[in-house]
Motif scaffolding. Structure first.
Motif, short mmCIF file in Angstrom:
data_model
loop_
_atom_site.label_atom_id
_atom_site.label_comp_id
_atom_site.label_asym_id
_atom_site.label_seq_id
_atom_site.Cartn_x
_atom_site.Cartn_y
_atom_site.Cartn_z
N GLN A 56 49.56 54.40 55.43
CA GLN A 56 50.33 53.21 55.76
C GLN A 56 49.87 52.02 54.94
O GLN A 56 50.68 51.24 54.45
N TRP A 57 48.57 51.90 54.76
CA TRP A 57 48.04 50.79 53.95
C TRP A 57 48.52 50.91 52.52
O TRP A 57 48.89 49.93 51.89
N ARG A 58 48.54 52.12 52.00
CA ARG A 58 49.02 52.35 50.63
C ARG A 58 50.49 51.96 50.51
O ARG A 58 50.90 51.34 49.54
N THR A 59 51.27 52.29 51.52
CA THR A 59 52.69 51.92 51.53
C THR A 59 52.86 50.41 51.57
O THR A 59 53.66 49.85 50.83
N LEU A 60 52.09 49.75 52.42
CA LEU A 60 52.15 48.29 52.50
C LEU A 60 51.74 47.63 51.18
O LEU A 60 52.37 46.68 50.73
N SER A 61 50.71 48.18 50.55
CA SER A 61 50.25 47.63 49.26
C SER A 61 51.33 47.80 48.19
O SER A 61 51.56 46.89 47.38
N MET A 62 51.99 48.95 48.19
CA MET A 62 53.05 49.18 47.21
C MET A 62 54.22 48.25 47.48
O MET A 62 54.83 47.71 46.54
N ILE A 116 61.74 61.64 52.79
CA ILE A 116 61.72 61.79 54.25
C ILE A 116 60.37 61.34 54.82
O ILE A 116 60.30 60.74 55.89
N THR A 117 59.30 61.59 54.07
CA THR A 117 57.97 61.15 54.49
C THR A 117 57.89 59.63 54.49
O THR A 117 57.36 59.03 55.43
N VAL A 118 58.44 59.01 53.46
CA VAL A 118 58.47 57.54 53.40
C VAL A 118 59.31 56.99 54.54
O VAL A 118 58.95 56.00 55.16
N GLY A 119 60.42 57.65 54.84
CA GLY A 119 61.27 57.20 55.94
C GLY A 119 60.53 57.16 57.26
O GLY A 119 60.62 56.19 58.03
N ARG A 120 59.76 58.20 57.53
CA ARG A 120 58.97 58.25 58.78
C ARG A 120 57.89 57.17 58.78
O ARG A 120 57.62 56.55 59.80
N MET A 121 57.28 56.98 57.61
CA MET A 121 56.23 55.95 57.48
C MET A 121 56.84 54.57 57.76
O MET A 121 56.26 53.75 58.48
N ILE A 122 57.99 54.30 57.18
CA ILE A 122 58.67 53.01 57.37
C ILE A 122 59.04 52.83 58.84
O ILE A 122 58.90 51.74 59.39
N ASP A 123 59.50 53.90 59.48
CA ASP A 123 59.81 53.83 60.91
C ASP A 123 58.60 53.35 61.71
O ASP A 123 58.71 52.45 62.55
N ARG A 124 57.43 53.95 61.45
CA ARG A 124 56.22 53.57 62.19
C ARG A 124 55.79 52.13 61.86
O ARG A 124 55.37 51.39 62.74
N LEU A 125 55.88 51.78 60.58
CA LEU A 125 55.50 50.41 60.19
C LEU A 125 56.47 49.39 60.78
O LEU A 125 56.06 48.29 61.16
N GLU A 126 57.73 49.76 60.88
CA GLU A 126 58.72 48.86 61.48
C GLU A 126 58.46 48.70 62.98
O GLU A 126 58.52 47.59 63.51
N GLU A 127 58.13 49.79 63.65
CA GLU A 127 57.79 49.72 65.08
C GLU A 127 56.57 48.84 65.32
O GLU A 127 56.49 48.15 66.34
N VAL A 185 56.89 45.80 58.76
CA VAL A 185 57.97 45.77 57.76
C VAL A 185 59.30 45.64 58.49
O VAL A 185 59.40 45.87 59.69
N GLU A 186 60.31 45.28 57.72
CA GLU A 186 61.66 45.25 58.27
C GLU A 186 62.63 45.77 57.23
O GLU A 186 62.41 45.63 56.03
N ARG A 187 63.68 46.40 57.72
CA ARG A 187 64.75 46.88 56.85
C ARG A 187 65.84 45.82 56.80
O ARG A 187 66.23 45.27 57.83
N ARG A 188 66.31 45.54 55.59
CA ARG A 188 67.43 44.60 55.41
C ARG A 188 68.50 45.28 54.56
O ARG A 188 68.18 45.98 53.61
N ARG A 189 69.73 45.04 54.91
CA ARG A 189 70.83 45.61 54.13
C ARG A 189 70.84 45.04 52.72
O ARG A 189 70.57 43.86 52.51
N ASP A 190 71.17 45.90 51.77
CA ASP A 190 71.33 45.48 50.38
C ASP A 190 72.68 44.77 50.27
O ASP A 190 73.71 45.34 50.63
N PRO A 191 72.70 43.53 49.78
CA PRO A 191 73.97 42.80 49.70
C PRO A 191 74.96 43.44 48.73
O PRO A 191 76.18 43.29 48.90
N ALA A 192 74.48 44.20 47.77
CA ALA A 192 75.36 44.82 46.79
C ALA A 192 75.86 46.20 47.22
O ALA A 192 76.87 46.68 46.71
N ASP A 193 75.16 46.85 48.13
CA ASP A 193 75.52 48.20 48.56
C ASP A 193 75.14 48.37 50.02
O ASP A 193 73.97 48.53 50.36
#
Length: 94
Positions: free
Chosen positions: A33-39, A60-71, A75-83
């Motif tokens: 998780q720390w590595r993901t946050l640093s990246m 899929i591994t990153v997706g699960r990691m992001i889920d845990r970090l978001e919980e 981190v937060e997910r934001r919609r891409d304004p272009a897509d």
């Protein structure tokens, strides 16, 4: 000498990872998780696929990691304004 040097480098690396894990645990994250946050800090607003590529792991591994970090509110997910199919990942203030 090269055999013992290789051993020492490996042992030092193991001890550094162990110490890092202890310190990271105090703030409630794993080494991955720390590595993901640093990246994310270096590549703010990356999407899940780009993060997977940067971290050299499966999306899929990153997706699960992001889920845990978001919980955890890190981190937060934001919609891409272009897509609107794409979510951009951003660090939170926390």
């Amino acid at each position: 000498m090269t055999d013992s040097l290789g051993f020492l480098i490996t042992d030092i690396s193991r001890l550094m990872r162990k110490r890092f894990d202890e310190r990271a645990r105090l703030i409630g994250v794993t080494r991955a998780q720390w590595r993901t946050l640093s990246m994310l800090k270096r590549h703010e607003g990356s999407n899940q696929g780009m993060l997977a590529e940067l971290l050299e792991i499966e999306p899929i591994t990153v997706g699960r990691m992001i889920d845990r970090l978001e919980e955890a509110g890190l981190v937060e997910r934001r919609r891409d304004p272009a897509d609107r199919r794409v979510w951009r990942i951003h660090l939170t203030e926390k």
